[in-house]
Design an enzyme around this catalytic site. Structure first.
Site, PDB file in Angstrom:
ATOM      1  N   THR A  78       0.833  -1.201   0.000  1.00 41.98           N
ATOM      2  CA  THR A  78       0.000   0.000   0.000  1.00 41.98           C
ATOM      3  C   THR A  78       0.867   1.250   0.000  1.00 41.98           C
ATOM      4  O   THR A  78       0.630   2.192  -0.776  1.00 41.98           O
ATOM      5  CB  THR A  78      -0.953  -0.005   1.217  1.00 41.98           C
ATOM      6  OG1 THR A  78      -1.784  -1.166   1.144  1.00 41.98           O
ATOM      7  CG2 THR A  78      -1.819   1.239   1.248  1.00 41.98           C
ATOM      8  N   GLN A 183       0.595  -9.727  -5.714  1.00 44.94           N
ATOM      9  CA  GLN A 183       0.130 -11.120  -5.728  1.00 44.94           C
ATOM     10  C   GLN A 183       1.025 -12.006  -6.581  1.00 44.94           C
ATOM     11  O   GLN A 183       1.082 -13.217  -6.356  1.00 44.94           O
ATOM     12  CB  GLN A 183      -1.308 -11.200  -6.265  1.00 44.94           C
ATOM     13  CG  GLN A 183      -2.362 -10.728  -5.297  1.00 44.94           C
ATOM     14  CD  GLN A 183      -2.527 -11.634  -4.082  1.00 44.94           C
ATOM     15  OE1 GLN A 183      -2.200 -12.826  -4.110  1.00 44.94           O
ATOM     16  NE2 GLN A 183      -3.015 -11.071  -3.004  1.00 44.94           N
ATOM     17  N   SER A 203       5.029  -6.723  -1.616  1.00 48.28           N
ATOM     18  CA  SER A 203       4.762  -6.833  -0.184  1.00 48.28           C
ATOM     19  C   SER A 203       5.314  -8.146   0.361  1.00 48.28           C
ATOM     20  O   SER A 203       5.264  -9.174  -0.321  1.00 48.28           O
ATOM     21  CB  SER A 203       3.259  -6.777   0.058  1.00 48.28           C
ATOM     22  OG  SER A 203       2.990  -6.860   1.433  1.00 48.28           O
ATOM     23  N   GLY A 204       5.817  -8.116   1.597  1.00 50.96           N
ATOM     24  CA  GLY A 204       6.405  -9.320   2.195  1.00 50.96           C
ATOM     25  C   GLY A 204       5.377 -10.355   2.636  1.00 50.96           C
ATOM     26  O   GLY A 204       5.604 -11.559   2.511  1.00 50.96           O
ATOM     27  N   HIS A 205       4.227  -9.897   3.142  1.00 51.62           N
ATOM     28  CA  HIS A 205       3.336 -10.856   3.816  1.00 51.62           C
ATOM     29  C   HIS A 205       2.462 -11.668   2.880  1.00 51.62           C
ATOM     30  O   HIS A 205       1.712 -12.531   3.330  1.00 51.62           O
ATOM     31  CB  HIS A 205       2.483 -10.140   4.878  1.00 51.62           C
ATOM     32  CG  HIS A 205       1.363  -9.300   4.347  1.00 51.62           C
ATOM     33  ND1 HIS A 205       0.068  -9.767   4.309  1.00 51.62           N
ATOM     34  CD2 HIS A 205       1.322  -8.043   3.851  1.00 51.62           C
ATOM     35  CE1 HIS A 205      -0.718  -8.810   3.818  1.00 51.62           C
ATOM     36  NE2 HIS A 205       0.022  -7.754   3.537  1.00 51.62           N
ATOM     37  N   CYS A 329     -10.981  -6.431   1.451  1.00 55.28           N
ATOM     38  CA  CYS A 329     -11.235  -5.004   1.623  1.00 55.28           C
ATOM     39  C   CYS A 329     -12.655  -4.633   1.221  1.00 55.28           C
ATOM     40  O   CYS A 329     -13.291  -3.815   1.857  1.00 55.28           O
ATOM     41  CB  CYS A 329     -10.260  -4.184   0.788  1.00 55.28           C
ATOM     42  SG  CYS A 329      -8.574  -4.689   1.023  1.00 55.28           S
TER      43      CYS A 329
HETATM   44  C1  PLP Z   1      -2.352  -7.310  -0.410  1.00 52.91           C
HETATM   45  C2  PLP Z   1      -2.310  -6.493  -1.629  1.00 52.91           C
HETATM   46  C3  PLP Z   1      -1.949  -5.127  -1.566  1.00 52.91           C
HETATM   47  C4  PLP Z   1      -1.650  -4.419  -0.270  1.00 52.91           C
HETATM   48  O1  PLP Z   1      -0.476  -4.908   0.303  1.00 52.91           O
HETATM   49  P1  PLP Z   1      -0.053  -4.494   1.798  1.00 52.91           P
HETATM   50  O2  PLP Z   1       1.367  -4.904   1.895  1.00 52.91           O
HETATM   51  O3  PLP Z   1      -0.953  -5.309   2.682  1.00 52.91           O
HETATM   52  O4  PLP Z   1      -0.254  -3.052   1.946  1.00 52.91           O
HETATM   53  C5  PLP Z   1      -1.904  -4.434  -2.758  1.00 52.91           C
HETATM   54  N1  PLP Z   1      -2.189  -5.024  -3.937  1.00 52.91           N
HETATM   55  C6  PLP Z   1      -2.533  -6.312  -4.029  1.00 52.91           C
HETATM   56  C7  PLP Z   1      -2.823  -6.908  -5.360  1.00 52.91           C
HETATM   57  C8  PLP Z   1      -2.612  -7.086  -2.878  1.00 52.91           C
HETATM   58  O5  PLP Z   1      -2.965  -8.367  -2.985  1.00 52.91           O
END
Ligand code: PLP
Length: 389
Positions: A78, A183, A203-205, A329
């Site tokens: 984000t 993703q 993103s890491g998670h 979301c």
């Molecule tokens: C999870 C996700 C985000 C946001 O990622 P965060 O690290 O949680 O802020 C943005 N774009 C996509 C496609 C996601 O799946």
């Protein structure tokens, strides 16, 4: 309900568990090597700095980023997306952005923010599998366009875009391309050099790494056009100040490294679980619509609509399976998914959609159990529905 041992987790597109191997490499950076990576006067700082440098190199290699490009560590995708949208200075006289109707809220809300500040944004449509209409995209890019943002893989349906064609189009038109690759990274090949992408968010998670860490890739020639959104000590090439999250960064790199080396076998495993889930459900239930398609899609994502039901009721019928209806979301609001709507799915079927997100630690037994629970839930709900003949 509290997460318990007998719950099955099938919501890996929302987040993933931390791989225990990742935790192992992170732990020393909390307790022993806790230095500030910006401290240059002692070994604590040097060790932190060198761990961050190593992590940066590992991630850069995994995404095929040349060393003269920048990888700016952030708090997650984000923040990376916000930095991309707010940070990229348009060329003089330009104020038009093109994106798609199936983007994550982080992109769509960033676009709204640009609109609030006087920019113009065009939202391009997708076909029924969720692929961006390349003709529409080409037609949308005009003389005043300075940025195109198209996600690499969709979080709700797993649909992967033809990024080679999209990147080519943007290059021909001389427009910067940003991709939300959150993703895709760790699940499919992400080759930024081949794709010639200007900005990319990660993103890491979402890849068995820690929460609260991510990165924005900035192609070398764009560095001078980026302005920071967080000011302070000038960390991260001056683009993102603040003491670096060393354990998080180290964990992110380790998680990605594991994904890269295990991707070939892991993809096969996860794809076979998805086939199992899909085949069992569709062989025993009528009125199931696949949202997206099974090829050209992330290996573990399966999005199904069950006619004559609604997703929230299905989820209530199987509280021991962790799943999402639509994206996490949008499901806070009772609106049908904007992604499915853009794909032409009607409101009824969009409200009856379940996203299965299969991951690294799921087993055949779990998938068999989840399939049976789902079939039972849909059958029960349909038996009560006045709509079923
Ligand atoms: C999870 C996700 C985000 C946001 O990622 P965060 O690290 O949680 O802020 C943005 N774009 C996509 C496609 C996601 O799946």
């Amino acid at each position: 309900m509290a997460a318990s041992a007998r719950m099955i987790y099938l919501d890996h597109n929302a987040t993933t568990p931390l791989d225990p191997r990742v935790l192992d490499v992170m732990l020393p950076f909390f307790t022993k090597d806790y230095g500030n990576a910006a401290s240059t006067s002692h070994p604590f700082g040097w060790r932190a700095r060198s761990a961050v440098d190593d992590a940066r190199a590992v991630i850069a290699q995994a995404i095929h980023a040349a060393p003269d490009h920048d990888l700016v560590f952030t708090s997650g995708a984000t923040e990376s997306i916000n930095l991309a949208f707010k940070g990229l200075r348009p060329e003089p006289g330009k104020n038009h952005v093109v994106t798609s109707r199936i983007e994550h809220k982080a992109v769509l809300d960033s676009c709204r923010n640009l609109e609030d500040n006087g920019a113009e944004v065009t939202y391009v449509g997708v076909d029924e599998a969720g692929r961006v209409d390349l003709k529409q995209l080409a037609a949308a890019i005009g003389d005043r366009t300075y940025l195109v943002s198209i996600m690499l893989a969709n979080n709700e349906t797993g649909t992967v875009q033809d990024m080679v064609a999209i990147a080519e189009l943007c290059r021909d038109k001389g427009v910067v391309l940003h991709t939300d690759a959150t993703q895709a990274l760790g699940k499919i090949d992400v080759d930024l050099d081949k794709l010639d992408i200007g900005l990319a968010s990660f993103s890491g998670h979402k890849l068995y790494g820690p929460k609260g860490v991510g990165a924005l890739y900035v192609r070398g020639d764009l560095r001078h056009r980026m302005q920071p959104q967080i000011h302070g000590g000038g960390h991260e090439y001056g683009l993102r100040s603040g003491t670096l999250n060393v354990p998080g960064i180290v964990g992110f790199a380790e998680a990605l490294d594991i994904c890269t080396s295990e991707q070939p076998s892991e993809s096969l495993h996860i794809m076979s679980l998805r086939m199992q889930l899909h085949d069992v459900i569709t062989s025993q239930l009528d009125g199931v619509r696949l949202n997206g398609d099974l090829s050209g899609c992330l290996p573990g994502t399966l999005n199904l609509s069950f006619a004559y039901t609604d997703a929230d009721s299905i989820l209530l019928e199987m509280p021991d399976i962790a799943l999402s209806s639509g994206s996490a979301c949008t499901s806070a609001k009772a609106e049908p998914s904007h992604v499915l709507r853009a794909m032409g799915v009607g409101d009824e079927l969009a409200r009856a959609s379940i996203r299965f997100g299969i991951g690294r630690f799921n087993t055949e037994e779990e998938i068999a159990y989840a399939a049976r629970r789902c079939i039972d839930a849909v059958t029960r709900l349909r038996a009560m529905s006045p709509l079923v003949a």
